[in-house]
Design a protein around this motif. Sequence first.
Motif, PDB file in Angstrom:
ATOM      1  N   PHE A   4      11.279  82.835  94.149  1.00 31.37           N
ATOM      2  CA  PHE A   4      11.972  81.992  93.189  1.00 31.37           C
ATOM      3  C   PHE A   4      13.409  81.786  93.629  1.00 31.37           C
ATOM      4  O   PHE A   4      13.946  82.518  94.460  1.00 31.37           O
ATOM      5  N   HIS A   5      13.971  80.762  93.067  1.00 30.82           N
ATOM      6  CA  HIS A   5      15.370  80.435  93.303  1.00 30.82           C
ATOM      7  C   HIS A   5      16.038  80.424  91.931  1.00 30.82           C
ATOM      8  O   HIS A   5      15.517  79.799  91.003  1.00 30.82           O
ATOM      9  N   ALA A   6      17.136  81.137  91.797  1.00 33.49           N
ATOM     10  CA  ALA A   6      17.869  81.176  90.533  1.00 33.49           C
ATOM     11  C   ALA A   6      19.282  80.651  90.758  1.00 33.49           C
ATOM     12  O   ALA A   6      19.907  80.956  91.774  1.00 33.49           O
ATOM     13  N   THR A   7      19.751  79.891  89.803  1.00 30.15           N
ATOM     14  CA  THR A   7      21.145  79.448  89.798  1.00 30.15           C
ATOM     15  C   THR A   7      21.764  79.938  88.505  1.00 30.15           C
ATOM     16  O   THR A   7      21.230  79.675  87.423  1.00 30.15           O
ATOM     17  N   MET A   8      22.838  80.681  88.637  1.00 32.21           N
ATOM     18  CA  MET A   8      23.515  81.208  87.461  1.00 32.21           C
ATOM     19  C   MET A   8      24.993  80.884  87.536  1.00 32.21           C
ATOM     20  O   MET A   8      25.552  80.777  88.635  1.00 32.21           O
ATOM     21  N   THR A   9      25.598  80.716  86.389  1.00 34.11           N
ATOM     22  CA  THR A   9      27.035  80.443  86.326  1.00 34.11           C
ATOM     23  C   THR A   9      27.723  81.635  85.696  1.00 34.11           C
ATOM     24  O   THR A   9      27.395  82.037  84.570  1.00 34.11           O
ATOM     25  N   ALA A  10      28.662  82.196  86.426  1.00 38.93           N
ATOM     26  CA  ALA A  10      29.439  83.324  85.918  1.00 38.93           C
ATOM     27  C   ALA A  10      30.490  82.807  84.949  1.00 38.93           C
ATOM     28  O   ALA A  10      30.922  81.653  85.028  1.00 38.93           O
ATOM     29  N   LEU A  14      34.570  85.272  87.197  1.00 43.25           N
ATOM     30  CA  LEU A  14      33.740  86.460  87.412  1.00 43.25           C
ATOM     31  C   LEU A  14      32.673  86.270  88.494  1.00 43.25           C
ATOM     32  O   LEU A  14      31.791  87.112  88.657  1.00 43.25           O
ATOM     33  N   GLY A  15      32.770  85.192  89.266  1.00 38.85           N
ATOM     34  CA  GLY A  15      31.808  84.951  90.336  1.00 38.85           C
ATOM     35  C   GLY A  15      31.745  86.093  91.333  1.00 38.85           C
ATOM     36  O   GLY A  15      30.657  86.480  91.781  1.00 38.85           O
ATOM     37  N   ASP A  16      32.895  86.660  91.701  1.00 37.25           N
ATOM     38  CA  ASP A  16      32.903  87.783  92.645  1.00 37.25           C
ATOM     39  C   ASP A  16      32.155  88.986  92.081  1.00 37.25           C
ATOM     40  O   ASP A  16      31.447  89.688  92.816  1.00 37.25           O
ATOM     41  N   ASP A  17      32.289  89.231  90.787  1.00 33.93           N
ATOM     42  CA  ASP A  17      31.606  90.364  90.157  1.00 33.93           C
ATOM     43  C   ASP A  17      30.090  90.162  90.160  1.00 33.93           C
ATOM     44  O   ASP A  17      29.332  91.104  90.422  1.00 33.93           O
ATOM     45  N   VAL A  18      29.651  88.933  89.889  1.00 31.92           N
ATOM     46  CA  VAL A  18      28.222  88.628  89.903  1.00 31.92           C
ATOM     47  C   VAL A  18      27.667  88.820  91.313  1.00 31.92           C
ATOM     48  O   VAL A  18      26.630  89.459  91.510  1.00 31.92           O
ATOM     49  N   VAL A  19      28.379  88.294  92.298  1.00 29.82           N
ATOM     50  CA  VAL A  19      27.938  88.435  93.692  1.00 29.82           C
ATOM     51  C   VAL A  19      27.866  89.909  94.084  1.00 29.82           C
ATOM     52  O   VAL A  19      26.891  90.357  94.695  1.00 29.82           O
ATOM     53  N   ALA A  20      28.865  90.685  93.719  1.00 29.38           N
ATOM     54  CA  ALA A  20      28.873  92.115  94.067  1.00 29.38           C
ATOM     55  C   ALA A  20      27.680  92.843  93.460  1.00 29.38           C
ATOM     56  O   ALA A  20      27.031  93.650  94.136  1.00 29.38           O
ATOM     57  N   LEU A  21      27.373  92.562  92.195  1.00 27.13           N
ATOM     58  CA  LEU A  21      26.207  93.192  91.571  1.00 27.13           C
ATOM     59  C   LEU A  21      24.923  92.808  92.287  1.00 27.13           C
ATOM     60  O   LEU A  21      24.073  93.661  92.550  1.00 27.13           O
ATOM     61  N   ARG A  40      26.845  81.051  97.016  1.00 30.93           N
ATOM     62  CA  ARG A  40      27.591  80.454  95.921  1.00 30.93           C
ATOM     63  C   ARG A  40      27.964  79.038  96.256  1.00 30.93           C
ATOM     64  O   ARG A  40      27.987  78.645  97.420  1.00 30.93           O
ATOM     65  N   SER A  41      28.232  78.286  95.231  1.00 32.67           N
ATOM     66  CA  SER A  41      28.622  76.894  95.403  1.00 32.67           C
ATOM     67  C   SER A  41      29.954  76.824  96.148  1.00 32.67           C
ATOM     68  O   SER A  41      30.884  77.574  95.846  1.00 32.67           O
ATOM     69  N   GLY A  43      32.057  74.367  96.035  1.00 35.90           N
ATOM     70  CA  GLY A  43      33.067  73.738  95.191  1.00 35.90           C
ATOM     71  C   GLY A  43      33.286  74.411  93.853  1.00 35.90           C
ATOM     72  O   GLY A  43      34.292  74.176  93.194  1.00 35.90           O
ATOM     73  N   ARG A  44      32.325  75.251  93.442  1.00 35.59           N
ATOM     74  CA  ARG A  44      32.419  75.942  92.146  1.00 35.59           C
ATOM     75  C   ARG A  44      32.068  77.404  92.364  1.00 35.59           C
ATOM     76  O   ARG A  44      30.917  77.804  92.240  1.00 35.59           O
ATOM     77  N   PRO A  45      33.045  78.246  92.724  1.00 34.90           N
ATOM     78  CA  PRO A  45      32.758  79.626  93.122  1.00 34.90           C
ATOM     79  C   PRO A  45      32.134  80.506  92.040  1.00 34.90           C
ATOM     80  O   PRO A  45      31.642  81.584  92.349  1.00 34.90           O
ATOM     81  N   ASP A  46      32.133  80.055  90.802  1.00 40.45           N
ATOM     82  CA  ASP A  46      31.470  80.834  89.759  1.00 40.45           C
ATOM     83  C   ASP A  46      29.995  80.470  89.603  1.00 40.45           C
ATOM     84  O   ASP A  46      29.295  81.047  88.777  1.00 40.45           O
ATOM     85  N   VAL A  47      29.502  79.534  90.418  1.00 43.46           N
ATOM     86  CA  VAL A  47      28.076  79.200  90.434  1.00 43.46           C
ATOM     87  C   VAL A  47      27.440  79.969  91.588  1.00 43.46           C
ATOM     88  O   VAL A  47      27.829  79.811  92.745  1.00 43.46           O
TER      89      VAL A  47
END
Length: 98
Positions: A4-10, A14-21, A40-41, A43-47
């Motif tokens: 599966f492919h998931a796209t989530m918006t932090a 908080l994009g760095d925190d999501v990526v770290a987890l 991550r996107s 242009g939109r680092p929280d995506v």
Amino acid sequence: MYGFHATMTARTGLGDDVVALLLDAPSLTHPDCVVFLVGRSAGRPDVVHVTEGWTSAETHAAFFATAAAQALVAKLQPLLDGESAYTDEVPVGGKAAF
């Protein structure tokens, strides 16, 4: 194979925190998880995007029923803004090199 492919918006900033987890996810060491990519996107680092590939839908479901997977989801949820989008897929091949 199952994937599966998931796209989530932090939440904002908080994009760095999501990526770290995600990069510390227990699925990374699970033998039935054959693909686990985090991006991550530009242009939109929280995506944040996650692509997973598993040996079967059953092994994926069994893994996500474990305490370790549920703990990851519980840590992730407060960092996210809204619902994540999921698309299932059947991995057929490719390459990932970093």
